[in-house]
Motif scaffolding. Sequence first.
Motif, PDB file in Angstrom:
ATOM      1  N   LEU A 118      41.905  29.864  40.701  1.00 48.89           N
ATOM      2  CA  LEU A 118      40.387  30.114  40.367  1.00 48.89           C
ATOM      3  C   LEU A 118      40.007  30.923  41.490  1.00 48.89           C
ATOM      4  O   LEU A 118      39.064  31.614  41.483  1.00 48.89           O
ATOM      5  N   GLY A 119      40.797  31.036  42.733  1.00 54.82           N
ATOM      6  CA  GLY A 119      40.369  32.109  43.737  1.00 54.82           C
ATOM      7  C   GLY A 119      40.239  33.300  43.400  1.00 54.82           C
ATOM      8  O   GLY A 119      39.495  34.279  43.643  1.00 54.82           O
ATOM      9  N   GLN A 120      41.412  33.668  42.686  1.00 58.59           N
ATOM     10  CA  GLN A 120      41.717  35.146  42.059  1.00 58.59           C
ATOM     11  C   GLN A 120      40.510  35.093  41.042  1.00 58.59           C
ATOM     12  O   GLN A 120      40.214  36.420  40.976  1.00 58.59           O
ATOM     13  N   TRP A 121      40.453  34.505  39.935  1.00 58.69           N
ATOM     14  CA  TRP A 121      39.413  34.507  39.020  1.00 58.69           C
ATOM     15  C   TRP A 121      37.999  34.867  39.607  1.00 58.69           C
ATOM     16  O   TRP A 121      37.251  35.804  39.126  1.00 58.69           O
ATOM     17  N   ASN A 122      37.455  34.117  40.771  1.00 58.33           N
ATOM     18  CA  ASN A 122      36.447  34.321  41.351  1.00 58.33           C
ATOM     19  C   ASN A 122      36.287  35.670  42.071  1.00 58.33           C
ATOM     20  O   ASN A 122      35.416  36.491  42.059  1.00 58.33           O
ATOM     21  N   TYR A 123      37.563  36.189  42.486  1.00 55.67           N
ATOM     22  CA  TYR A 123      37.552  37.354  43.101  1.00 55.67           C
ATOM     23  C   TYR A 123      37.276  38.592  42.023  1.00 55.67           C
ATOM     24  O   TYR A 123      36.448  39.739  42.291  1.00 55.67           O
ATOM     25  N   LEU A 124      37.895  38.405  40.849  1.00 57.65           N
ATOM     26  CA  LEU A 124      37.819  39.557  39.740  1.00 57.65           C
ATOM     27  C   LEU A 124      36.282  39.551  39.360  1.00 57.65           C
ATOM     28  O   LEU A 124      35.692  40.545  39.156  1.00 57.65           O
ATOM     29  N   GLU A 125      35.586  38.190  39.293  1.00 57.07           N
ATOM     30  CA  GLU A 125      34.288  38.188  38.813  1.00 57.07           C
ATOM     31  C   GLU A 125      33.412  38.753  39.948  1.00 57.07           C
ATOM     32  O   GLU A 125      32.356  39.431  39.601  1.00 57.07           O
ATOM     33  N   THR A 126      33.803  38.755  41.094  1.00 54.75           N
ATOM     34  CA  THR A 126      32.899  39.365  42.295  1.00 54.75           C
ATOM     35  C   THR A 126      33.058  41.100  42.132  1.00 54.75           C
ATOM     36  O   THR A 126      32.160  41.602  42.296  1.00 54.75           O
ATOM     37  N   ILE A 127      34.045  41.490  41.779  1.00 52.01           N
ATOM     38  CA  ILE A 127      34.393  42.912  41.760  1.00 52.01           C
ATOM     39  C   ILE A 127      33.570  43.206  40.573  1.00 52.01           C
ATOM     40  O   ILE A 127      32.853  44.524  40.631  1.00 52.01           O
ATOM     41  N   ARG A 128      33.436  42.485  39.492  1.00 53.11           N
ATOM     42  CA  ARG A 128      32.672  42.873  38.445  1.00 53.11           C
ATOM     43  C   ARG A 128      31.137  42.862  38.479  1.00 53.11           C
ATOM     44  O   ARG A 128      30.532  43.864  38.112  1.00 53.11           O
ATOM     45  N   LYS A 129      30.713  42.040  39.373  1.00 50.83           N
ATOM     46  CA  LYS A 129      29.188  41.921  39.307  1.00 50.83           C
ATOM     47  C   LYS A 129      28.788  42.812  40.806  1.00 50.83           C
ATOM     48  O   LYS A 129      27.361  43.120  40.595  1.00 50.83           O
ATOM     49  N   ASN A 130      29.682  43.342  41.508  1.00 49.94           N
ATOM     50  CA  ASN A 130      29.276  43.876  42.860  1.00 49.94           C
ATOM     51  C   ASN A 130      29.442  45.315  42.810  1.00 49.94           C
ATOM     52  O   ASN A 130      30.507  45.653  42.234  1.00 49.94           O
ATOM     53  N   THR A 131      28.826  46.065  43.639  1.00 41.42           N
ATOM     54  CA  THR A 131      29.159  47.594  43.844  1.00 41.42           C
ATOM     55  C   THR A 131      30.483  47.435  44.906  1.00 41.42           C
ATOM     56  O   THR A 131      31.253  48.193  44.958  1.00 41.42           O
ATOM     57  N   ILE A 132      30.443  46.635  45.935  1.00 44.30           N
ATOM     58  CA  ILE A 132      31.387  46.769  46.957  1.00 44.30           C
ATOM     59  C   ILE A 132      31.812  45.260  47.083  1.00 44.30           C
ATOM     60  O   ILE A 132      30.976  44.317  47.121  1.00 44.30           O
ATOM     61  N   THR A 133      32.927  44.946  46.927  1.00 50.05           N
ATOM     62  CA  THR A 133      33.667  43.768  47.007  1.00 50.05           C
ATOM     63  C   THR A 133      34.637  43.795  48.420  1.00 50.05           C
ATOM     64  O   THR A 133      35.668  44.348  48.279  1.00 50.05           O
ATOM     65  N   ILE A 134      34.636  42.702  49.234  1.00 46.90           N
ATOM     66  CA  ILE A 134      35.552  42.375  50.341  1.00 46.90           C
ATOM     67  C   ILE A 134      36.372  41.399  50.047  1.00 46.90           C
ATOM     68  O   ILE A 134      35.708  40.232  50.011  1.00 46.90           O
ATOM     69  N   GLY A 135      37.377  41.418  49.944  1.00 43.92           N
ATOM     70  CA  GLY A 135      38.593  40.515  49.686  1.00 43.92           C
ATOM     71  C   GLY A 135      39.534  40.270  51.013  1.00 43.92           C
ATOM     72  O   GLY A 135      40.245  41.039  51.312  1.00 43.92           O
ATOM     73  N   ILE A 136      39.236  38.852  51.598  1.00 43.37           N
ATOM     74  CA  ILE A 136      39.868  38.413  52.687  1.00 43.37           C
ATOM     75  C   ILE A 136      40.749  37.318  52.528  1.00 43.37           C
ATOM     76  O   ILE A 136      40.307  36.269  51.785  1.00 43.37           O
ATOM     77  N   GLY A 137      42.192  37.543  52.729  1.00 35.38           N
ATOM     78  CA  GLY A 137      42.753  36.235  52.766  1.00 35.38           C
ATOM     79  C   GLY A 137      44.540  36.797  52.999  1.00 35.38           C
ATOM     80  O   GLY A 137      44.847  37.798  53.267  1.00 35.38           O
ATOM     81  N   PRO A 138      45.248  35.514  52.952  1.00 36.06           N
ATOM     82  CA  PRO A 138      46.665  35.878  53.246  1.00 36.06           C
ATOM     83  C   PRO A 138      47.416  36.521  52.271  1.00 36.06           C
ATOM     84  O   PRO A 138      47.129  36.859  51.235  1.00 36.06           O
ATOM     85  N   ALA A 139      48.837  36.870  52.643  1.00 32.85           N
ATOM     86  CA  ALA A 139      49.783  37.586  51.704  1.00 32.85           C
ATOM     87  C   ALA A 139      49.822  36.655  50.666  1.00 32.85           C
ATOM     88  O   ALA A 139      49.994  35.410  50.803  1.00 32.85           O
TER      89      ALA A 139
END
Length: 333
Positions: A118-139
């Motif tokens: 769900l974290g990845q799914w939220n990341y993809l939704e954030t990219i769709r909805k925003n002009t700039i997305t900052i993704g922070i997280g572990p390897a």
Amino acid sequence: MSLEKTEQRIEIRDQQELLGILGRNDEFLRIMQAGMTCTLVARGNVIVLSGEEESVALAEQLLNELLFLYRQGLPITAHDVRYSVRMIVEGRQASLHRMFAETILVTNRGRQIKAKTLGQWNYLETIRKNTITIGIGPAGTGKTYLAVAMAVKALKTREVERLILARPAVEAGEKLGFLPGDLQEKVDPYLRPLYDALSDMLGMENFQKYLAKGVIEVAPLAYMRGRNLNDSFIILDEAQNTTHEQMKMVLTRLGFGSKMVVTGDVTQIDLPTGRSSGLNQAANVLRDVKGIGIVRFTEGDVVRHELVAEIVRAYEKFESSKSKKVTEQEEEK
């Protein structure tokens, strides 16, 4: 809660599908059995569920979701099974199904790329909805790979005219000057993960064609200075190794019709001692700016070997303990 016993039979199409759902040597079946409170037994091409009604109903939901995923042509992994068990037990089947149903991109070889958490799914939704997305997280959380998938999709659907992927060429204990070759050959090792992701999604021939035409540009961060990037999908990878000045420079390159994704792991900063990360600062400074989305992954979003999540968790615990100790020492002073 109902204590009535019941039995449910789930029919599987063939032995190949059964193997895909239960895993080699019943590896996945054991994971399901450990996570559910009913009994699961394979008999021929049928999986028999027995136990209390509500437990059997949950196990049936689980198997149906895994079958749904498998029948889309995707090989199931141990991570998929563990994550699905957790989601079903927590009552989040609708979210799990929505995640499994959505395909971001089909690679050159026909493999579907989907969110695995769900974290990845939220990341993809954030990219769709925003002009700039900052993704922070572990390897292992798919920050870079999923960003590249979204960029390739935008290129294929003509939402953008080109892809620009950049990384800071910061040395992790090695000296760049000692590497053989010219500047491009020196920085190529830093850009290799981006090359690999693009080759996987587009095929090597198409990737090379786009690269030659300038439709795709993979470059070290220094090449971004002084440019205005219109109608582009820009990815800045390993951004934890940018300085404040570099981060501001990249963010202000954004042009009309463009989208940008900035990714990084703040636990793996390779900047010289005394230099703080521009990624940390950007996440704090820009958190309330409209059009900018910030996603923070956790160890629960790691989709590599399960030991990777354990390693991330152990280091987070260590860093937290060290930070607490420093704070206590400062208070004593």
